[in-house]
Design a protein around this motif. Sequence first.
Motif, PDB file in Angstrom:
ATOM      1  N   GLU A   1      39.995  -2.563  41.234  1.00 38.58           N
ATOM      2  CA  GLU A   1      39.493  -3.240  40.234  1.00 38.58           C
ATOM      3  C   GLU A   1      38.453  -2.374  39.351  1.00 38.58           C
ATOM      4  OE1 GLU A   1      38.524  -5.393  37.530  1.00 38.58           O
ATOM      5  OE2 GLU A   1      39.446  -6.899  39.130  1.00 38.58           O
ATOM      6  N   ASP A   2      38.793  -2.269  38.136  1.00 38.61           N
ATOM      7  CA  ASP A   2      37.940  -1.526  37.133  1.00 38.61           C
ATOM      8  C   ASP A   2      36.484  -2.259  36.768  1.00 38.61           C
ATOM      9  OD1 ASP A   2      39.538  -3.096  35.720  1.00 38.61           O
ATOM     10  OD2 ASP A   2      38.674  -2.282  33.917  1.00 38.61           O
ATOM     11  N   ASN A   3      36.515  -3.585  36.584  1.00 38.82           N
ATOM     12  CA  ASN A   3      35.393  -4.153  36.487  1.00 38.82           C
ATOM     13  C   ASN A   3      34.361  -4.396  37.586  1.00 38.82           C
ATOM     14  OD1 ASN A   3      33.400  -6.912  36.246  1.00 38.82           O
ATOM     15  ND2 ASN A   3      34.164  -6.290  34.135  1.00 38.82           N
ATOM     16  N   VAL A   4      33.130  -3.591  37.346  1.00 31.97           N
ATOM     17  CA  VAL A   4      32.270  -3.610  38.452  1.00 31.97           C
ATOM     18  C   VAL A   4      31.788  -4.984  39.208  1.00 31.97           C
ATOM     19  CG1 VAL A   4      29.843  -2.690  39.066  1.00 31.97           C
ATOM     20  CG2 VAL A   4      31.135  -1.484  37.447  1.00 31.97           C
ATOM     21  N   GLU A   5      31.313  -5.705  38.280  1.00 31.77           N
ATOM     22  CA  GLU A   5      31.090  -7.139  38.687  1.00 31.77           C
ATOM     23  C   GLU A   5      31.989  -7.630  39.490  1.00 31.77           C
ATOM     24  OE1 GLU A   5      30.674  -6.122  35.617  1.00 31.77           O
ATOM     25  OE2 GLU A   5      28.462  -6.005  35.372  1.00 31.77           O
ATOM     26  N   VAL A   6      33.295  -7.907  39.305  1.00 29.11           N
ATOM     27  CA  VAL A   6      34.469  -8.491  39.768  1.00 29.11           C
ATOM     28  C   VAL A   6      34.656  -7.743  41.130  1.00 29.11           C
ATOM     29  CG1 VAL A   6      36.800  -8.899  39.609  1.00 29.11           C
ATOM     30  CG2 VAL A   6      35.416  -9.319  37.625  1.00 29.11           C
TER      31      VAL A   6
ATOM     32  N   PHE B   1      31.946  -8.564  43.484  1.00 27.01           N
ATOM     33  CA  PHE B   1      32.046  -9.820  44.168  1.00 27.01           C
ATOM     34  C   PHE B   1      33.131  -9.909  45.142  1.00 27.01           C
ATOM     35  CE2 PHE B   1      34.719 -13.747  43.914  1.00 27.01           C
ATOM     36  CZ  PHE B   1      33.754 -14.647  44.518  1.00 27.01           C
ATOM     37  N   ALA B   2      34.471  -9.382  44.850  1.00 31.94           N
ATOM     38  CA  ALA B   2      35.440  -9.469  45.543  1.00 31.94           C
ATOM     39  C   ALA B   2      35.299  -8.708  47.063  1.00 31.94           C
ATOM     40  CB  ALA B   2      36.779  -8.848  44.758  1.00 31.94           C
ATOM     41  N   THR B   3      34.641  -7.364  46.926  1.00 24.40           N
ATOM     42  CA  THR B   3      34.686  -6.822  48.141  1.00 24.40           C
ATOM     43  C   THR B   3      33.311  -7.574  49.186  1.00 24.40           C
ATOM     44  OG1 THR B   3      32.953  -5.363  47.001  1.00 24.40           O
ATOM     45  CG2 THR B   3      35.138  -4.736  47.400  1.00 24.40           C
TER      46      THR B   3
ATOM     47  N   TRP C   1      37.112   0.003  48.077  1.00 28.39           N
ATOM     48  CA  TRP C   1      37.237  -0.498  46.603  1.00 28.39           C
ATOM     49  C   TRP C   1      37.398   0.911  45.774  1.00 28.39           C
ATOM     50  CZ3 TRP C   1      32.087  -1.928  43.250  1.00 28.39           C
ATOM     51  CH2 TRP C   1      32.490  -2.142  42.127  1.00 28.39           C
ATOM     52  N   ALA C   2      38.577   0.630  45.034  1.00 26.49           N
ATOM     53  CA  ALA C   2      38.865   2.059  44.031  1.00 26.49           C
ATOM     54  C   ALA C   2      38.828   1.327  42.580  1.00 26.49           C
ATOM     55  CB  ALA C   2      40.366   2.423  44.343  1.00 26.49           C
ATOM     56  N   ALA C   3      38.482   2.151  41.929  1.00 27.58           N
ATOM     57  CA  ALA C   3      38.065   1.825  40.436  1.00 27.58           C
ATOM     58  C   ALA C   3      39.130   1.949  39.679  1.00 27.58           C
ATOM     59  CB  ALA C   3      36.903   2.695  39.769  1.00 27.58           C
TER      60      ALA C   3
ATOM     61  N   GLN D   1      41.184 -19.341  47.616  1.00 26.22           N
ATOM     62  CA  GLN D   1      42.589 -18.948  47.277  1.00 26.22           C
ATOM     63  C   GLN D   1      42.793 -17.423  47.517  1.00 26.22           C
ATOM     64  OE1 GLN D   1      41.753 -20.134  43.176  1.00 26.22           O
ATOM     65  NE2 GLN D   1      43.332 -21.667  43.173  1.00 26.22           N
ATOM     66  N   LEU D   2      41.712 -16.495  47.477  1.00 26.42           N
ATOM     67  CA  LEU D   2      41.821 -14.999  47.666  1.00 26.42           C
ATOM     68  C   LEU D   2      42.076 -14.910  49.195  1.00 26.42           C
ATOM     69  CD1 LEU D   2      41.587 -12.239  46.988  1.00 26.42           C
ATOM     70  CD2 LEU D   2      39.110 -12.577  47.244  1.00 26.42           C
ATOM     71  N   SER D   3      41.466 -15.585  50.092  1.00 27.61           N
ATOM     72  CA  SER D   3      41.536 -15.605  51.615  1.00 27.61           C
ATOM     73  C   SER D   3      43.110 -16.066  52.114  1.00 27.61           C
ATOM     74  CB  SER D   3      40.666 -16.387  52.409  1.00 27.61           C
ATOM     75  OG  SER D   3      40.903 -16.349  53.733  1.00 27.61           O
ATOM     76  N   ARG D   4      43.377 -17.284  51.483  1.00 21.73           N
ATOM     77  CA  ARG D   4      44.688 -17.512  51.857  1.00 21.73           C
ATOM     78  C   ARG D   4      46.108 -16.606  51.464  1.00 21.73           C
ATOM     79  NH1 ARG D   4      42.598 -22.641  51.016  1.00 21.73           N
ATOM     80  NH2 ARG D   4      43.348 -22.600  48.819  1.00 21.73           N
ATOM     81  N   THR D   5      45.718 -16.169  50.167  1.00 24.41           N
ATOM     82  CA  THR D   5      46.737 -15.351  49.821  1.00 24.41           C
ATOM     83  C   THR D   5      46.619 -13.781  50.483  1.00 24.41           C
ATOM     84  OG1 THR D   5      46.386 -16.134  47.378  1.00 24.41           O
ATOM     85  CG2 THR D   5      47.630 -14.306  47.618  1.00 24.41           C
ATOM     86  N   LEU D   6      45.569 -13.187  50.937  1.00 25.29           N
ATOM     87  CA  LEU D   6      45.694 -12.179  51.526  1.00 25.29           C
ATOM     88  C   LEU D   6      46.391 -12.483  53.035  1.00 25.29           C
ATOM     89  CD1 LEU D   6      42.113 -10.907  50.533  1.00 25.29           C
ATOM     90  CD2 LEU D   6      44.336  -9.795  49.849  1.00 25.29           C
ATOM     91  N   GLN D   7      45.819 -13.501  53.615  1.00 24.66           N
ATOM     92  CA  GLN D   7      46.465 -13.414  54.957  1.00 24.66           C
ATOM     93  C   GLN D   7      47.935 -13.910  54.873  1.00 24.66           C
ATOM     94  OE1 GLN D   7      44.944 -12.939  57.492  1.00 24.66           O
ATOM     95  NE2 GLN D   7      42.860 -13.861  57.788  1.00 24.66           N
ATOM     96  N   ALA D   8      48.495 -14.599  53.977  1.00 25.77           N
ATOM     97  CA  ALA D   8      49.839 -14.967  53.908  1.00 25.77           C
ATOM     98  C   ALA D   8      50.481 -13.568  53.377  1.00 25.77           C
ATOM     99  CB  ALA D   8      50.157 -15.796  52.606  1.00 25.77           C
TER     100      ALA D   8
END
Length: 684
Positions: free
Chosen positions: A565-570, A573-575, A587-589, A664-671
Amino acid sequence: MADPRPASTLLQGFLTDVVAVESIAAVPTILDVVCQTTGMGFAAIARVTDDRWVACAVKDDIAFGLKPGGELSLETTICHEIRQSGTAVVIDHVAEDPAFCGHHTPARYGFQSYISMPIVLPDGTFFGTLCAIDPKPAKLNTPAIVGMFKMFADLIGFHLDANQRLASRTAERDLYENIVQSDTAPICVFDTEYRLIAFNKAHNDEFFRVNGFTTKVGDIFPDLFIPEQAAVMRANMARALAGEAYKVEAVFGRAEFGQPCWEITYTPLRDAAGKVFGAFHQAHDISARLRAEAELQDAQDVLRQSQKLEVIGQLTGGVAHDFNNLLTVIKSSTDLLKRPDLAEARRGRYIEAISDTVDRAAKLTGQLLAFARRQTLQPKVFAACDSVRVLSEMLGTLTGSRIRVVTELPENDCFVNADPNQFDTALVNMAVNARDAMEGEGQLIVRVRAVERMPPVRAHPAVDGPFVAVSISDTGIGMTPETLGRIFEPFFTTKAVGQGTGLGLSQVFGFAKQSQGEVVVESVVGQGTTFTLYLPRVGGAIQAPERGERTPVVDGHGTCVLVVEDNVEVGTFATQALAELGFATVWAADAGEALAELADDAGRFDVVFTDVMMPGMNGVDLAREIGRRHPGLPVILTSGYSHVLAQTGTGGFELLQKPYSVEQLSRTLQAVARLDHPNRIGDE
């Protein structure tokens, strides 16, 4: 053959007319050309009044017996009709001509072919006719022959007018040099060697205006032009000499004199055997017209640009208005959450308000992207009839009990390859529009049909091919043409303030276009409206949507995620969110950093979670490269908007739309993650 009245009985006025015609030096040549071109044995120039027909000049090769000054009884000729109508009479073959096969004149004078052209002076006065006859049939009714007669008749008329006004008769004066102030259009005649053999005064005046010198009879006309124009003129003349009658636009003249653009009409001249012996052209300076057209085009371009800016302003204003409303809710809720001693129930309501507002904002951006045809579609093959059946019950609830919903579905399934969720949304948006148009009471009909043609709409031509047409008809108030022209504009609505965003039909329009389809609207004020959505029809089996039960957020159990993710804020938050849920993250930019991490040790990662829009390599290309270098490593894409996705799709990779929730993020990653990966963190 004729029974002429002797010239001695003519009144002085008619004798003057005979002398006036005889004084035109070119008249014998004109009569010779007429006979040579048509193959006629007799040609004449006659003075015709309401009671007299007098020959002024004659060429007689068939012993007709009429000489200059000779007179025919007017009632025995056809010229009385010509004088009344002011139009030419052309007869190729009397016996086959329905209008004149029974006329007394051909029988009286023994001719089978006849042509007579009115001679009219510049002030509109009828003088007489230029005519020709022959006992044999002839091919006269052609543009070249009729055009030649018209040109000669006009030139004779202009010359006679000049003689009358100047009161001078000079037998040696060239016909074409005496049509002073006659025709403003340049006319010239040339032979098969490209030599000028005749021209009017306007021709020489205009040639001098644009070239700085005049022409003379005998000049090789193309050689008078500058080299590049000489080649064009010679080619134009060659086409006419090859027998082609045509019109062309071209620039002629020298740069220092303005080089106007001309519209030139070319007509070949043929003899009796049909052989071309020359041609003539008539030119018009169209520079002023072309300048006016260019100025009009410029004005239209400025107007279109202004309209585009107006639409952009309207779109920007609408987005700002709606998002400011949403931000107000979020800002107020966050401020209230900061208050001390806030009751837990209220805290929950404010948090829920923020979550709901974010969902509304996501829906708004989705509608905007749909209108702009930039949404990321996830097409599947499905039966349009099945979707309509599923939606029909919900539509009844949506429209209310006073609106009767009727569905008309074909026996055969109509398969389309489109985004089923966007399809459902489009139907709902059209149904809501119909509900509001009926003001809560009426009938709504949903029809599905297989068609073989998509009709023309909004300046686009019809398209042949298999389509599925889904129509929603209402019995509402209908729409005026002015409203019809604007219904798909974003934020345009006829509803009261606060009762609609004006984006529903924009979504329908964008979805149709992005799915290679179209939406057509038919409406009659006071009778109702029909929206028809056209989508390409396909064959094949249905791709059933993956519908699993909603599962709660589960712990990551150390599943290792490479976040790109190139956006620092996003990215932050994601990590952080994933760490809270028990995931391990790196995290890779950008794509370069991600590939470097994988090159160092790809085995430690269970899944890659990458944004699509990034500097350099985009997320779709990164996913493909990962698949090439590290087969079996899952990749999930995420994006709020990407022209790459809009144009090419996801490339078969899983997509999580922004904004996404932690759940949504958790379910998608686990799937998707390699849950059986032996090196998972937490399984050691």
